[in-house]
Design a protein around this motif. Structure first.
Motif, short mmCIF file in Angstrom:
data_model
loop_
_atom_site.label_atom_id
_atom_site.label_comp_id
_atom_site.label_asym_id
_atom_site.label_seq_id
_atom_site.Cartn_x
_atom_site.Cartn_y
_atom_site.Cartn_z
N ALA A 72 0.91 -1.22 0.06
CA ALA A 72 -0.07 0.00 0.00
C ALA A 72 0.90 1.22 -0.06
CB ALA A 72 -1.09 -0.08 1.13
N LEU A 73 1.99 1.36 0.69
CA LEU A 73 3.02 2.38 0.73
C LEU A 73 3.70 2.56 -0.55
CD1 LEU A 73 4.35 2.16 4.24
CD2 LEU A 73 2.75 3.75 3.73
N ALA A 74 3.81 1.46 -1.13
CA ALA A 74 4.36 1.74 -2.50
C ALA A 74 3.47 2.24 -3.62
CB ALA A 74 4.79 0.33 -3.21
N ALA A 75 2.07 1.84 -3.49
CA ALA A 75 1.37 2.48 -4.48
C ALA A 75 1.12 3.88 -4.07
CB ALA A 75 -0.15 1.47 -4.25
N LEU A 76 0.83 4.17 -2.69
CA LEU A 76 0.74 5.56 -2.25
C LEU A 76 1.72 6.31 -2.59
CD1 LEU A 76 -1.15 7.68 -0.88
CD2 LEU A 76 -0.16 6.94 1.03
N SER A 77 3.20 5.83 -2.41
CA SER A 77 3.98 6.80 -2.90
C SER A 77 4.30 6.96 -4.31
CB SER A 77 5.53 6.13 -2.35
OG SER A 77 5.60 4.77 -3.18
N LYS A 78 3.76 6.10 -5.14
CA LYS A 78 4.16 6.43 -6.66
C LYS A 78 2.73 7.23 -7.18
CE LYS A 78 5.55 1.47 -8.06
NZ LYS A 78 5.46 0.37 -8.38
N TYR A 79 1.62 7.00 -6.34
CA TYR A 79 0.56 8.19 -6.66
C TYR A 79 1.08 9.63 -6.30
CZ TYR A 79 -4.03 10.48 -6.17
OH TYR A 79 -5.05 11.35 -6.38
N GLN A 80 1.61 9.68 -5.09
CA GLN A 80 2.22 10.87 -4.69
C GLN A 80 3.58 11.24 -5.53
OE1 GLN A 80 2.44 10.36 -0.39
NE2 GLN A 80 0.45 10.92 -0.24
N GLY A 81 4.10 10.48 -6.20
CA GLY A 81 5.24 11.09 -6.88
C GLY A 81 6.47 11.05 -5.95
N ARG A 82 6.61 10.14 -4.82
CA ARG A 82 7.54 9.96 -3.89
C ARG A 82 8.11 8.37 -3.88
NH1 ARG A 82 5.64 12.68 1.75
NH2 ARG A 82 4.13 11.04 1.72
N TYR A 83 8.06 7.83 -4.82
CA TYR A 83 8.72 6.33 -4.68
C TYR A 83 9.91 6.24 -4.30
CZ TYR A 83 9.05 1.45 -5.96
OH TYR A 83 9.15 0.19 -5.99
N ASP A 84 10.95 7.21 -4.75
CA ASP A 84 12.14 7.25 -4.04
C ASP A 84 12.47 7.25 -2.82
OD1 ASP A 84 11.46 9.74 -4.49
OD2 ASP A 84 13.41 10.52 -4.58
N GLN A 85 11.40 7.87 -2.22
CA GLN A 85 11.34 8.12 -0.87
C GLN A 85 11.21 6.81 -0.13
OE1 GLN A 85 8.98 11.43 0.65
NE2 GLN A 85 9.22 10.93 2.97
N TYR A 86 9.88 6.27 -0.64
CA TYR A 86 9.64 4.85 -0.25
C TYR A 86 10.55 3.81 -0.24
CZ TYR A 86 7.67 0.12 -0.61
OH TYR A 86 7.54 -1.20 -0.50
N LEU A 87 11.35 3.83 -1.60
CA LEU A 87 12.57 2.91 -1.63
C LEU A 87 13.48 2.96 -0.58
CD1 LEU A 87 13.03 2.78 -5.53
CD2 LEU A 87 12.06 0.88 -3.89
N GLN A 88 14.16 4.34 -0.24
CA GLN A 88 15.07 4.65 0.87
C GLN A 88 14.33 4.02 2.25
OE1 GLN A 88 15.41 8.82 0.70
NE2 GLN A 88 16.62 8.64 -1.16
N LEU A 89 13.19 4.25 2.55
CA LEU A 89 12.51 3.98 3.68
C LEU A 89 12.72 2.53 3.76
CD1 LEU A 89 11.02 4.73 6.06
CD2 LEU A 89 8.86 4.34 4.92
N LYS A 90 12.24 1.77 2.70
CA LYS A 90 12.17 0.25 2.66
C LYS A 90 13.85 -0.37 3.03
CE LYS A 90 10.95 -3.64 -0.18
NZ LYS A 90 10.19 -4.15 -1.42
N GLN A 91 14.70 0.30 2.20
CA GLN A 91 16.07 -0.29 2.44
C GLN A 91 16.52 0.08 3.94
OE1 GLN A 91 19.04 2.12 0.21
NE2 GLN A 91 20.29 0.35 -0.13
N ARG A 92 16.21 1.25 4.42
CA ARG A 92 16.46 1.52 5.86
C ARG A 92 16.10 0.57 6.74
NH1 ARG A 92 14.36 6.49 7.48
NH2 ARG A 92 14.71 7.12 5.21
N TYR A 93 14.86 -0.03 6.74
CA TYR A 93 14.37 -0.88 7.49
C TYR A 93 14.28 -2.51 7.13
CZ TYR A 93 12.74 2.98 10.49
OH TYR A 93 13.02 4.00 11.24
N SER A 94 14.96 -2.72 6.07
CA SER A 94 15.20 -4.26 5.53
C SER A 94 16.15 -5.12 6.47
CB SER A 94 15.41 -4.11 4.09
OG SER A 94 14.46 -3.90 3.34
#
Length: 94
Positions: A72-94
């Motif tokens: 859901a966060l990936a879809a929302l971030s793509k919709y908001q144009g912040r997918y790069d921010q989502y990827l950084q967040l995902k990498q930080r918490y993986s």
């Protein structure tokens, strides 16, 4: 009590127009009704994570719910144009 980023996000996401346009965008992406419903539910609940950058809340979820929340966060971030921010967040918490 909700954190400031969470309150700001929930206020923005409470707009029916915003939710409608997000749903419309998801349908245009080829998502089915139940998938759209699930994404919107999880995006409403955890969308503030994109604003405050703290995904530790997601680490307490079961693996299944974490997967749905991240989707859901990936879809929302793509919709908001912040997918790069989502990827950084995902990498930080993986």
């Amino acid at each position: 009590m909700a954190q400031p980023a969470e309150r700001r996000f929930r206020k923005a996401f409470s707009s029916e127009d915003y939710i409608f346009s997000f749903r419309k965008w998801l349908i245009a992406q080829g998502k089915r009704y139940w998938t759209v419903r699930e994404i919107v539910i999880f995006a409403k609940k955890y969308g503030h994570v994109l604003d405050n950058g703290d995904a530790s809340e997601l680490m307490t979820l079961s693996s299944s719910n974490r997967k749905h929340a991240l989707s859901a966060l990936a879809a929302l971030s793509k919709y908001q144009g912040r997918y790069d921010q989502y990827l950084q967040l995902k990498q930080r918490y993986s």
